[in-house]
Enzyme design. Sequence first.
Site, PDB file in Angstrom:
ATOM      1  N   CYS A  22      -5.751   2.104  -4.026  1.00 39.73           N
ATOM      2  CA  CYS A  22      -5.261   2.705  -2.802  1.00 39.73           C
ATOM      3  C   CYS A  22      -6.255   3.781  -2.381  1.00 39.73           C
ATOM      4  O   CYS A  22      -6.226   4.888  -2.928  1.00 39.73           O
ATOM      5  CB  CYS A  22      -3.881   3.311  -3.117  1.00 39.73           C
TER       6      CYS A  22
ATOM      7  N   CYS B 114       0.824  -1.208   0.000  1.00 36.74           N
ATOM      8  CA  CYS B 114       0.000   0.000   0.000  1.00 36.74           C
ATOM      9  C   CYS B 114       0.862   1.264   0.000  1.00 36.74           C
ATOM     10  O   CYS B 114       1.049   1.906   1.042  1.00 36.74           O
ATOM     11  CB  CYS B 114      -0.993   0.040   1.137  1.00 36.74           C
TER      12      CYS B 114
HETATM   13  P1  FAD Z   1      -0.526 -11.241   3.574  1.00 37.04           P
HETATM   14  O1  FAD Z   1      -1.958 -10.893   3.579  1.00 37.04           O
HETATM   15  O2  FAD Z   1       0.414 -10.403   4.401  1.00 37.04           O
HETATM   16  O3  FAD Z   1      -0.413 -12.781   4.015  1.00 37.04           O
HETATM   17  C1  FAD Z   1       0.779 -13.516   3.986  1.00 37.04           C
HETATM   18  C2  FAD Z   1       0.593 -14.772   4.826  1.00 37.04           C
HETATM   19  O4  FAD Z   1       1.695 -15.670   4.593  1.00 37.04           O
HETATM   20  C3  FAD Z   1       0.594 -14.479   6.329  1.00 37.04           C
HETATM   21  O5  FAD Z   1      -0.562 -15.037   6.918  1.00 37.04           O
HETATM   22  C4  FAD Z   1       1.876 -15.129   6.834  1.00 37.04           C
HETATM   23  O6  FAD Z   1       1.741 -15.662   8.158  1.00 37.04           O
HETATM   24  C5  FAD Z   1       2.108 -16.246   5.816  1.00 37.04           C
HETATM   25  N1  FAD Z   1       3.508 -16.669   5.712  1.00 37.04           N
HETATM   26  C6  FAD Z   1       4.608 -15.887   5.784  1.00 37.04           C
HETATM   27  N2  FAD Z   1       5.726 -16.639   5.673  1.00 37.04           N
HETATM   28  C7  FAD Z   1       5.314 -17.932   5.485  1.00 37.04           C
HETATM   29  C8  FAD Z   1       6.016 -19.155   5.300  1.00 37.04           C
HETATM   30  N3  FAD Z   1       7.347 -19.232   5.303  1.00 37.04           N
HETATM   31  N4  FAD Z   1       5.278 -20.287   5.142  1.00 37.04           N
HETATM   32  C9  FAD Z   1       3.910 -20.251   5.143  1.00 37.04           C
HETATM   33  N5  FAD Z   1       3.213 -19.085   5.329  1.00 37.04           N
HETATM   34  C10 FAD Z   1       3.907 -17.943   5.495  1.00 37.04           C
HETATM   35  N6  FAD Z   1      -4.311  -2.993   0.586  1.00 37.04           N
HETATM   36  C11 FAD Z   1      -5.396  -2.460  -0.042  1.00 37.04           C
HETATM   37  O7  FAD Z   1      -5.917  -3.060  -0.987  1.00 37.04           O
HETATM   38  N7  FAD Z   1      -5.929  -1.259   0.338  1.00 37.04           N
HETATM   39  C12 FAD Z   1      -5.442  -0.570   1.398  1.00 37.04           C
HETATM   40  O8  FAD Z   1      -5.972   0.499   1.738  1.00 37.04           O
HETATM   41  C13 FAD Z   1      -4.324  -1.105   2.101  1.00 37.04           C
HETATM   42  N8  FAD Z   1      -3.809  -0.448   3.160  1.00 37.04           N
HETATM   43  C14 FAD Z   1      -2.812  -1.038   3.898  1.00 37.04           C
HETATM   44  C15 FAD Z   1      -2.370  -0.374   5.031  1.00 37.04           C
HETATM   45  C16 FAD Z   1      -1.389  -0.953   5.842  1.00 37.04           C
HETATM   46  C17 FAD Z   1      -0.913  -0.217   7.061  1.00 37.04           C
HETATM   47  C18 FAD Z   1      -0.862  -2.228   5.487  1.00 37.04           C
HETATM   48  C19 FAD Z   1       0.173  -2.889   6.372  1.00 37.04           C
HETATM   49  C20 FAD Z   1      -1.291  -2.883   4.338  1.00 37.04           C
HETATM   50  C21 FAD Z   1      -2.254  -2.291   3.529  1.00 37.04           C
HETATM   51  N9  FAD Z   1      -2.710  -2.899   2.348  1.00 37.04           N
HETATM   52  C22 FAD Z   1      -3.770  -2.355   1.658  1.00 37.04           C
HETATM   53  C23 FAD Z   1      -1.944  -4.029   1.751  1.00 37.04           C
HETATM   54  C24 FAD Z   1      -2.573  -5.409   1.897  1.00 37.04           C
HETATM   55  O9  FAD Z   1      -2.907  -5.683   3.232  1.00 37.04           O
HETATM   56  C25 FAD Z   1      -1.588  -6.446   1.360  1.00 37.04           C
HETATM   57  O10 FAD Z   1      -1.181  -6.063   0.055  1.00 37.04           O
HETATM   58  C26 FAD Z   1      -2.206  -7.840   1.298  1.00 37.04           C
HETATM   59  O11 FAD Z   1      -2.531  -8.294   2.598  1.00 37.04           O
HETATM   60  C27 FAD Z   1      -1.245  -8.817   0.617  1.00 37.04           C
HETATM   61  O12 FAD Z   1      -1.725 -10.131   0.662  1.00 37.04           O
HETATM   62  P2  FAD Z   1      -0.707 -11.370   0.723  1.00 37.04           P
HETATM   63  O13 FAD Z   1      -1.553 -12.593   0.777  1.00 37.04           O
HETATM   64  O14 FAD Z   1       0.313 -11.244  -0.341  1.00 37.04           O
HETATM   65  O15 FAD Z   1       0.077 -11.190   2.113  1.00 37.04           O
END
Ligand code: FAD
Length: 413
Positions: A339, A159
């Site tokens: 965003c 983000c």
């Molecule tokens: P995540 O949701 O972070 O999940 C990753 C998962 O993988 C976790 O559960 C973790 O435990 C697991 N994992 C890690 N390592 C391992 C491993 N070795 N083996 C197995 N599992 C593992 N997005 C928007 O769309 N709009 C917004 O307004 C927005 N605002 C945000 C504001 C903040 C402050 C933050 C921090 C994020 C924001 N985001 C926003 C971004 C959004 O939350 C992320 O882009 C999204 O969660 C990404 O999804 P993901 O599945 O890639 O990662």
Amino acid sequence: MYDVIIIGGGAGGCSVAASLLNRRKNLNIAIIEPSEEHYYQPAWTLVGNGLWNIKDTMRPMRMAIPTRVEWLKSYVTTFEPQNNAVVLADGSRVEYEMLVVAPGLELHWEGIEGLVDTIGQNNVVSNYHKDLAPNTWEVVNRFTEGTALFTQPAMPIKCAGAPQKAMYLSCSYWEQQKSLPNINVEFLTKTPGLFGVADYVPPLMKYIERYNVNLGFQTNLVSVDGPAKKAWFDVTDGEGKTTRVEKAFDMMHVTPPQRSPQFIRESPLADEAGWVDVNMHTLQHNKFANVFSLGDACSAPNAKTAAAVRKQAPVVAENLLAVVDGKTQQAMYEGYGSCPLTVERGKVIMAEFGYGGKLMPTLPLDSTKPRRLNWFLKHEMVPHIYWDWMLLGKERLTRIRREEKGLEGMAAE
Ligand code: FAD
């Protein structure tokens, strides 16, 4: 041996599992995920301004993972793509036919000297962690005068708008409290501009002027001394010369540097920058045909957001099954990310864009305008879309592009 193994039970892992099962009920899928808790991270910006409770951003992981999916409560340490296997923390190996990699990214708090010792204390705050976002509000709420710094590291980060969202909402609150004239606000970013998509910069600049914010570009936080309330920045000028500058602060919101997780960076799946090396349209791995990736960990050059995941999950589900069936992959991800820029309490600029900064608004409205409607969407609707649509594989508002000839069709464009 599973039909599909998914690494990570976050936004990407859970959404793609649901999308796969909606297409093929009898798939034997496992999610490898160590955490008991699943967080809706986009609301942490609101938590940091006292507008949401951190508890409401969490659901037990068991509720986020689709019921027909086996949950392996562990984490992956090593990849063996030649053997179609991954190794878990206890040394056991799990084999797959298809692999989806979605472990998110790593917050590199140690990348700033002194930060680990002071974050959450001495008025040094961050919305980027569940344990810290509530403290942002405690500090912002009682802050009435002095210097408030808001920092942003090098891209990519999740983000990209979140560092300035923290600033706008704080300023909006201080404006309401009539304390803003007594506060010197600075936004200090490693990037050369305020926001990566040019169309949104003019409306954002209006808020920079309204809140009287001092901007520092190419200004990178490198070190902090919390008790002394001092921070050091590397400032690069137009000729590329970098100078270290000391700044005193009374509060500082820090966005930590971010990078690919170590077990990905050091794996055969990584590209040169450490991200999972995928084709930016099909999301298939560039070397291993039975591997896909989505979310923050993948190399596609989109804005790393949950909104991006919403469009990526059906693309991965469809293309993965095409590979299983020996068919052409037709689903094409166009780089959509969103965003919601919370420019004031009650108004949002709903930035939605794809590859090359192309605007991709969902509603037929000028997306560069701050709107109350968008605040309602951010506050009420988007969390509902996340929990009740995305994580359940209901692909509403998620029309995806299909190319009959696959990548060949994209290349011909
Ligand atoms: P995540 O949701 O972070 O999940 C990753 C998962 O993988 C976790 O559960 C973790 O435990 C697991 N994992 C890690 N390592 C391992 C491993 N070795 N083996 C197995 N599992 C593992 N997005 C928007 O769309 N709009 C917004 O307004 C927005 N605002 C945000 C504001 C903040 C402050 C933050 C921090 C994020 C924001 N985001 C926003 C971004 C959004 O939350 C992320 O882009 C999204 O969660 C990404 O999804 P993901 O599945 O890639 O990662």
